[in-house]
Structure formats: C-alpha cells, structure tokens
Scaffold this motif. Structure first.
Motif, PDB file in Angstrom:
ATOM      1  N   LYS A  45      -3.817  -1.546   4.523  1.00  9.23           N
ATOM      2  CA  LYS A  45      -3.400  -0.292   4.732  1.00  9.23           C
ATOM      3  C   LYS A  45      -2.502  -0.335   6.060  1.00  9.23           C
ATOM      4  O   LYS A  45      -2.371  -1.458   6.710  1.00  9.23           O
ATOM      5  CB  LYS A  45      -4.650   0.596   5.305  1.00  9.23           C
ATOM      6  CG  LYS A  45      -5.379   0.908   4.094  1.00  9.23           C
ATOM      7  CD  LYS A  45      -6.406   2.179   4.553  1.00  9.23           C
ATOM      8  CE  LYS A  45      -7.266   2.376   3.140  1.00  9.23           C
ATOM      9  NZ  LYS A  45      -7.031   3.680   2.622  1.00  9.23           N
ATOM     10  N   ASP A  77      -2.999   5.866   2.748  1.00  8.73           N
ATOM     11  CA  ASP A  77      -2.864   4.430   2.693  1.00  8.73           C
ATOM     12  C   ASP A  77      -2.516   4.268   4.285  1.00  8.73           C
ATOM     13  O   ASP A  77      -2.065   2.988   4.574  1.00  8.73           O
ATOM     14  CB  ASP A  77      -1.631   3.868   1.993  1.00  8.73           C
ATOM     15  CG  ASP A  77      -0.417   4.371   2.131  1.00  8.73           C
ATOM     16  OD1 ASP A  77      -0.222   5.561   2.447  1.00  8.73           O
ATOM     17  OD2 ASP A  77       0.442   3.704   1.711  1.00  8.73           O
ATOM     18  N   SER A 137       0.446  -3.398   6.209  1.00  8.77           N
ATOM     19  CA  SER A 137      -0.591  -3.689   5.403  1.00  8.77           C
ATOM     20  C   SER A 137      -0.629  -5.156   5.338  1.00  8.77           C
ATOM     21  O   SER A 137      -1.759  -5.749   4.805  1.00  8.77           O
ATOM     22  CB  SER A 137      -0.214  -3.097   3.739  1.00  8.77           C
ATOM     23  OG  SER A 137       0.861  -3.596   3.481  1.00  8.77           O
ATOM     24  N   GLN A 167       5.220   1.994   5.558  1.00 10.61           N
ATOM     25  CA  GLN A 167       4.506   2.210   4.311  1.00 10.61           C
ATOM     26  C   GLN A 167       5.575   1.678   3.122  1.00 10.61           C
ATOM     27  O   GLN A 167       5.080   1.623   2.159  1.00 10.61           O
ATOM     28  CB  GLN A 167       4.251   3.729   4.156  1.00 10.61           C
ATOM     29  CG  GLN A 167       3.085   3.840   5.017  1.00 10.61           C
ATOM     30  CD  GLN A 167       2.946   5.647   4.963  1.00 10.61           C
ATOM     31  OE1 GLN A 167       4.009   6.233   5.611  1.00 10.61           O
ATOM     32  NE2 GLN A 167       1.905   5.870   4.210  1.00 10.61           N
TER      33      GLN A 167
END
Length: 168
Positions: A45, A77, A137, A167
């Motif tokens: 994440k 996320d 992530s 992201q």
C-alpha cells in the motif's frame, strides 16, 4: 543535515535523515492495543506517515484531523499512520474523543524505533519532530518534509499530491 527548531530553539535530531529515493527504513511501533506494527504490516500500500510531537497539542490535533479528512479521497490502497511518542492509551482516548477513524495512531514511546530510523527523534525532549513521509507500495520514499519549526504545520497539499502521485 536537517535543521529543526522547537519553539524557536534549535534541537538535536537522532537518527539518519531520510531522503526521496531511499528505501523506507523498517521500524517497530505500538498500536493502541499494544501490538507491534512494522513497515511490513502495510506492504503493498501507499503509506503516509504523519509524525507529530503530541496529539494533545493544537497543531498536532489539526494535522491529524486534516489527514483523517483526506483519507476518503485517497482510497483503500493508502494507509495514513500518525506516529507520536504519546502512550497508546492516550492515543486511543484522543482518537475516540476526536472522532478519528481513517488514520491509525501509533506510539514510538517504547524504543524510538521510528524516530531514530527516520531521523525525527528529538534528543532534548524525547518527542518526535513534526514531519511527513510518503512511501510507495514498493517501500520507496517518494516525499519527505521535515517541518523546520516543530510548532508549525506541514504542507498538507504537497503531501496529499505526493500520495496521489505514488499511487500511479
């Protein structure tokens, strides 16, 4: 070397300065139920680490509320973790009173593990300096802000933009 002041007085930060592009250092902090939390617990994440001296101060309260409000627009996320040296019991009580439900508060009071790993442990006060870190992530640091005066606010907009960029 990061230069930070607390109430206009220079302070000494323990640990290594974290920079954009670094692999995020691991750490162990305590959740409100006293369980251990590490970097790996949110692997996969995007993470926003909102670091504050104490939730019981106006600026720290406002910072945590601001990121709690932003959580909805960031999606599932993203994990927002507020880290301070407040005791886990005090963090839990503060969250309940403040209605904080999208940010997880974590305590570094036991070992200063996060504080030393991210270079935010204040030697003179055993508190954490105000800072914001975004980790993608893949555990890469994509945004860093060490707030130069610990009693002032971070740049919320830049931090949220950095989360959105991480992201992609």
């Amino acid at each position: 070397m990061v230069q930070v002041k607390f109430k206009q007085n220079p302070i000494t930060l323990l640990g290594k300065e974290v920079k954009v592009g670094d692999l995020a250092p691991n750490f162990t902090v305590l959740a409100n139920d006293l369980s251990s939390v590490t970097l790996q617990d949110s692997k996969g994440k995007t993470r926003l680490f909102s670091v504050v001296p104490s939730l019981d101060t106006g600026t720290c309260d406002a910072q945590t509320r601001k990121f709690n409000e932003s959580a909805a627009e960031l999606g599932d996320d993203v994990v927002i973790l507020t880290i301070s040296n407040d005791l886990p019991f005090a963090q839990k009580r503060w969250c309940a009173a403040a209605g904080i439900d999208a940010v997880q508060t974590l305590s570094d009071h036991r070992d200063l593990s996060f504080g030393e790993a991210y270079g935010v442990a204040i030697k003179e006060l055993r508190l954490l300096a105000r800072a914001v870190f975004v980790v993608d992530s893949n555990d890469k640091v994509t945004y860093v802000e060490y707030v130069s005066e610990a009693t002032e606010h971070p740049d919320y907009e830049k931090a949220i933009e950095a989360v959105k960029a991480a992201q992609k």
